[in-house]
Motif scaffolding. Structure first.
Motif, PDB file in Angstrom:
ATOM      1  N   ILE A   8       0.710  -1.344   0.002  1.00 32.71           N
ATOM      2  CA  ILE A   8       0.100   0.006  -0.085  1.00 32.71           C
ATOM      3  C   ILE A   8       1.060   1.142   0.057  1.00 32.71           C
ATOM      4  CG2 ILE A   8      -1.793   1.242   1.466  1.00 32.71           C
ATOM      5  CD1 ILE A   8      -2.982  -1.206   2.207  1.00 32.71           C
TER       6      ILE A   8
ATOM      7  N   THR B 145       2.176   2.062  -3.436  1.00 34.87           N
ATOM      8  CA  THR B 145       1.052   2.719  -4.307  1.00 34.87           C
ATOM      9  C   THR B 145       0.970   4.235  -4.035  1.00 34.87           C
ATOM     10  OG1 THR B 145      -0.016   0.430  -4.493  1.00 34.87           O
ATOM     11  CG2 THR B 145      -1.334   2.557  -5.042  1.00 34.87           C
TER      12      THR B 145
ATOM     13  N   ARG C  77       3.568   6.183  -5.319  1.00 38.66           N
ATOM     14  CA  ARG C  77       3.541   6.488  -6.764  1.00 38.66           C
ATOM     15  C   ARG C  77       2.308   7.404  -7.123  1.00 38.66           C
ATOM     16  NH1 ARG C  77       5.047   0.092  -8.211  1.00 38.66           N
ATOM     17  NH2 ARG C  77       7.308   0.533  -8.370  1.00 38.66           N
ATOM     18  N   LEU C  78       1.399   7.318  -6.177  1.00 41.68           N
ATOM     19  CA  LEU C  78       0.375   8.309  -6.478  1.00 41.68           C
ATOM     20  C   LEU C  78       0.588   9.817  -6.269  1.00 41.68           C
ATOM     21  CD1 LEU C  78      -2.750   6.260  -4.827  1.00 41.68           C
ATOM     22  CD2 LEU C  78      -2.696   7.068  -7.062  1.00 41.68           C
TER      23      LEU C  78
ATOM     24  N   TYR D 179       3.369   5.324 -14.478  1.00 44.98           N
ATOM     25  CA  TYR D 179       3.124   5.148 -13.152  1.00 44.98           C
ATOM     26  C   TYR D 179       1.509   5.022 -12.942  1.00 44.98           C
ATOM     27  CZ  TYR D 179       7.838   5.113 -11.440  1.00 44.98           C
ATOM     28  OH  TYR D 179       9.185   4.896 -11.345  1.00 44.98           O
TER      29      TYR D 179
ATOM     30  N   ARG E 178       1.190   1.370 -13.604  1.00 44.18           N
ATOM     31  CA  ARG E 178       1.862   0.711 -12.643  1.00 44.18           C
ATOM     32  C   ARG E 178       0.808   0.436 -11.465  1.00 44.18           C
ATOM     33  NH1 ARG E 178       3.434  -2.532 -11.657  1.00 44.18           N
ATOM     34  NH2 ARG E 178       5.664  -2.257 -10.365  1.00 44.18           N
ATOM     35  N   VAL E 179       0.183   1.649 -11.071  1.00 46.59           N
ATOM     36  CA  VAL E 179      -0.746   1.738 -10.026  1.00 46.59           C
ATOM     37  C   VAL E 179      -2.136   1.015 -10.243  1.00 46.59           C
ATOM     38  CG1 VAL E 179      -2.427   3.147  -8.828  1.00 46.59           C
ATOM     39  CG2 VAL E 179       0.056   3.873  -9.277  1.00 46.59           C
TER      40      VAL E 179
ATOM     41  N   ARG F 127      -1.651  -5.257 -12.335  1.00 46.33           N
ATOM     42  CA  ARG F 127      -1.062  -6.121 -11.396  1.00 46.33           C
ATOM     43  C   ARG F 127       0.248  -6.731 -12.109  1.00 46.33           C
ATOM     44  NH1 ARG F 127      -6.090  -9.688  -9.261  1.00 46.33           N
ATOM     45  NH2 ARG F 127      -7.312  -8.100  -8.262  1.00 46.33           N
TER      46      ARG F 127
ATOM     47  N   ASP G  72      12.329   5.607  -6.417  1.00 44.29           N
ATOM     48  CA  ASP G  72      11.485   4.495  -7.347  1.00 44.29           C
ATOM     49  C   ASP G  72      12.401   3.225  -7.792  1.00 44.29           C
ATOM     50  OD1 ASP G  72       9.544   2.528  -8.595  1.00 44.29           O
ATOM     51  OD2 ASP G  72       8.093   4.057  -7.553  1.00 44.29           O
TER      52      ASP G  72
END
Length: 215
Positions: free
Chosen positions: A2, A5, A8-9, A48, A51-52, A55, A114
């Motif tokens: 989490i 994620t 990256r958000l 990205y 990527r978010v 899967r 990252d």
């Protein structure tokens, strides 16, 4: 995870806010698209975002390419445009200030973090990828020169960056500058691969327990 994620958000948010500020500052919706800064941050946002929501693990070479392009954006801006000045010198909430800071400093730094510390168990990028990654910058160079040759002398950003200005340096001068930059970009790509491999190896060594001693 989490928290990956969430990180990256935040990276996507930084790029989107920076792009919005840049679009607002430059007026015409098409003007910013000629800039490598905008193109690389759009690639970053798209990658990205995928990527978010996906899967599937992205190939290391693809992630490396996106990382290299955004790092190029930051380094060229800092050393060739800002000439090493403080990143906070022109930071403001109006005009280009915040947009420049987000697109040239925040997103490159976050992308490198990252690249180095997330997806560490992904297959190692091949050394040859550093040369493959140069295809896009070279294509951008061709685009910038052809566009400049076709536009009138008073066109906005006829040559998007001063070091690509054919009127000032001539095609020979621009070719030499571009060659020097290409060498720097290739070395930068090799550096990113080396750091990725080094940290990945250190992570694997730490994760694997030492073999029991035999007598």
């Amino acid at each position: 995870m989490i928290w990956v994620t969430a990180y990256r958000l935040m990276l996507i948010l930084a790029a989107v806010v920076g792009l919005i500020y840049t679009w607002m500052a430059l007026g015409s919706p098409l003007n910013p698209l000629v800039l490598f800064t905008v193109q690389s941050n759009l690639l970053l946002t798209g990658f990205y975002s995928w990527r978010v929501v996906s899967r599937w693990r992205s190939p290391a070479e693809l992630k490396g390419a996106v990382t290299l392009y955004i790092v190029i954006t930051g380094l060229v801006w800092h050393f060739l445009r800002m000439r090493g000045a403080s990143p906070f010198e022109h930071l403001s909430l109006q005009g280009h200030g915040l947009g420049n800071f987000l697109l040239h400093y925040v997103t490159p730094v976050m992308a490198v973090i990252d690249w180095l510390f997330f997806d560490r168990i992904a297959p190692r990028p091949k050394w040859a990828a550093a040369l493959t990654w140069l295809v896009y910058p070279m294509a951008y160079l061709a685009f910038a020169l052809v566009r400049g040759a076709l536009l009138p002398p008073d066109a906005w950003k006829r040559y998007p960056y001063p070091f690509l200005d054919v009127d000032r340096f001539g095609y020979g001068g621009v070719a030499l500058i571009s060659l020097a930059l290409a060498v720097c970009f290739a070395l930068l790509g090799y550096g990113l691969i080396a750091l990725h491999r080094l940290i990945n190896q250190a992570s694997r060594t730490t994760a694997d327990p030492p073999a029991p001693a035999t007598h």
